[in-house]
Design a protein around this motif. Sequence first.
Motif, PDB file in Angstrom:
ATOM      1  N   VAL A  73       8.885 -15.108   0.158  1.00  0.00           N
ATOM      2  CA  VAL A  73       7.792 -14.263   0.645  1.00  0.00           C
ATOM      3  C   VAL A  73       8.216 -12.808   0.501  1.00  0.00           C
ATOM      4  N   ARG A  74       7.345 -12.023  -0.083  1.00  0.00           N
ATOM      5  CA  ARG A  74       7.627 -10.599  -0.241  1.00  0.00           C
ATOM      6  C   ARG A  74       7.505  -9.898   1.106  1.00  0.00           C
ATOM      7  N   VAL A  75       8.498  -9.071   1.447  1.00  0.00           N
ATOM      8  CA  VAL A  75       8.515  -8.440   2.767  1.00  0.00           C
ATOM      9  C   VAL A  75       8.391  -6.918   2.701  1.00  0.00           C
ATOM     10  N   ASP A  76       8.260  -6.364   1.497  1.00  0.00           N
ATOM     11  CA  ASP A  76       8.123  -4.921   1.394  1.00  0.00           C
ATOM     12  C   ASP A  76       6.704  -4.549   0.973  1.00  0.00           C
ATOM     13  N   LEU A  77       6.397  -3.268   1.020  1.00  0.00           N
ATOM     14  CA  LEU A  77       5.123  -2.741   0.545  1.00  0.00           C
ATOM     15  C   LEU A  77       5.396  -1.320   0.069  1.00  0.00           C
ATOM     16  N   THR A  78       5.155  -1.067  -1.201  1.00  0.00           N
ATOM     17  CA  THR A  78       5.458   0.267  -1.717  1.00  0.00           C
ATOM     18  C   THR A  78       4.461   1.288  -1.186  1.00  0.00           C
ATOM     19  N   GLY A  79       4.879   2.547  -1.211  1.00  0.00           N
ATOM     20  CA  GLY A  79       4.019   3.606  -0.715  1.00  0.00           C
ATOM     21  C   GLY A  79       2.717   3.723  -1.485  1.00  0.00           C
ATOM     22  N   THR A  80       2.764   3.484  -2.797  1.00  0.00           N
ATOM     23  CA  THR A  80       1.541   3.597  -3.596  1.00  0.00           C
ATOM     24  C   THR A  80       0.543   2.503  -3.244  1.00  0.00           C
ATOM     25  N   GLU A  81       1.042   1.339  -2.795  1.00  0.00           N
ATOM     26  CA  GLU A  81       0.139   0.262  -2.382  1.00  0.00           C
ATOM     27  C   GLU A  81      -0.517   0.571  -1.043  1.00  0.00           C
ATOM     28  N   ALA A  82       0.178   1.295  -0.199  1.00  0.00           N
ATOM     29  CA  ALA A  82      -0.354   1.603   1.139  1.00  0.00           C
ATOM     30  C   ALA A  82      -1.090   2.937   1.178  1.00  0.00           C
ATOM     31  N   TYR A  83      -0.481   3.970   0.620  1.00  0.00           N
ATOM     32  CA  TYR A  83      -1.034   5.319   0.746  1.00  0.00           C
ATOM     33  C   TYR A  83      -1.689   5.844  -0.535  1.00  0.00           C
ATOM     34  N   GLY A  84      -1.633   5.047  -1.603  1.00  0.00           N
ATOM     35  CA  GLY A  84      -2.242   5.487  -2.850  1.00  0.00           C
ATOM     36  C   GLY A  84      -1.264   6.248  -3.726  1.00  0.00           C
ATOM     37  N   ASP A  85      -1.701   6.604  -4.939  1.00  0.00           N
ATOM     38  CA  ASP A  85      -0.821   7.299  -5.883  1.00  0.00           C
ATOM     39  C   ASP A  85      -0.793   8.805  -5.591  1.00  0.00           C
ATOM     40  N   ASP A  86      -0.049   9.500  -6.421  1.00  0.00           N
ATOM     41  CA  ASP A  86       0.119  10.935  -6.196  1.00  0.00           C
ATOM     42  C   ASP A  86      -1.097  11.744  -6.631  1.00  0.00           C
ATOM     43  N   THR A  87      -2.057  11.118  -7.324  1.00  0.00           N
ATOM     44  CA  THR A  87      -3.236  11.839  -7.810  1.00  0.00           C
ATOM     45  C   THR A  87      -4.412  11.745  -6.858  1.00  0.00           C
ATOM     46  N   ASN A  88      -4.692  10.536  -6.376  1.00  0.00           N
ATOM     47  CA  ASN A  88      -5.841  10.324  -5.494  1.00  0.00           C
ATOM     48  C   ASN A  88      -5.453   9.650  -4.182  1.00  0.00           C
TER      49      ASN A  88
END
Length: 304
Positions: free
Chosen positions: A180-195
């Motif tokens: 089971v994956r236990v992490d979550l990248t910032g881009t998945e939670a807060y979005g990318d650096d553009t939008n």
Amino acid sequence: MVSGRITESSIHTRVLANLQRNLAKGAKIQEQLSSGKQLNRPSDSPAGTVSALQLRSESLTSQQYTRNAEDGMGWLSTLEDTLASSSTLTNRARDLTVQALNMNSNGALAGEALAAEIDQLRDTLISQANTRYLDRPVFGGNTTDPVAYDKDGVFTGNAYDPSQVATTSVSRTVGSGTKVRVDLTGTEAYGDDTNGLFKVLKDLSASIRAGDRDQLSTDLGRLDKASDQLKSAVSEIGSRYNRIAQMKTSAQDRLLSVTSQLSDIEDIDLPKTIMDMQLQQTSYQAALAATAKVIQPSLIDFLR
């Protein structure tokens, strides 16, 4: 028919051998009582030893699954709490944006105050995005860096690639063939650096200061999308947490079952063993008494 000759020596030898076997049996029972185990060496029960080794291996595996699950739940709990707090701050930013849209054209000072608060919210959100668990940034993927975002809100962690899960994510094995994956990248939670959320908040602050209502309205729609992404991330983390919790329960149940089976094979039945010991002692005393009668007096005894 010729019968074998029975001598005093043969009687003594046979009697002593029987007593020795009696003593050996008593010593074995004493060893079981002192150790609490009926298996003290492989020769006690070869088949039981094999079963015990297999059960011990299963027990260690279940214990490892439980530890993995607990670690995974720690990661996911940290993520869930952080995302919930971030969602609350995002809602506050939306309220401030709506206030700015409803503000009259002469509210420059009020607009500056609203923009300043949005800047503070953005800084707080960036700090939350760098939340750590066991000295690792939970939103940084499998990065070894101490942070997932720099001070400007730019993602510096490792991005998640669904086609390369093993090398771009943090997972925990919580069952046989179950990861089971236990992490979550910032881009998945807060979005990318553009939008993403941090860019939207920066644009919102600039639009409020510029008094650009059209752009502010557009940014509000972008903020709502970023907020929805946060809520979706919270839901995803919750489902993973529940799955790991279920796997942990399964591992613990299996551990209890294996421990019970191992006890049945290795441990003694204490009341029965105590009774066996008492019977053995009685048997040995009776054997000594019978031996004293069976062994006839020797010539030396008559000469005394």
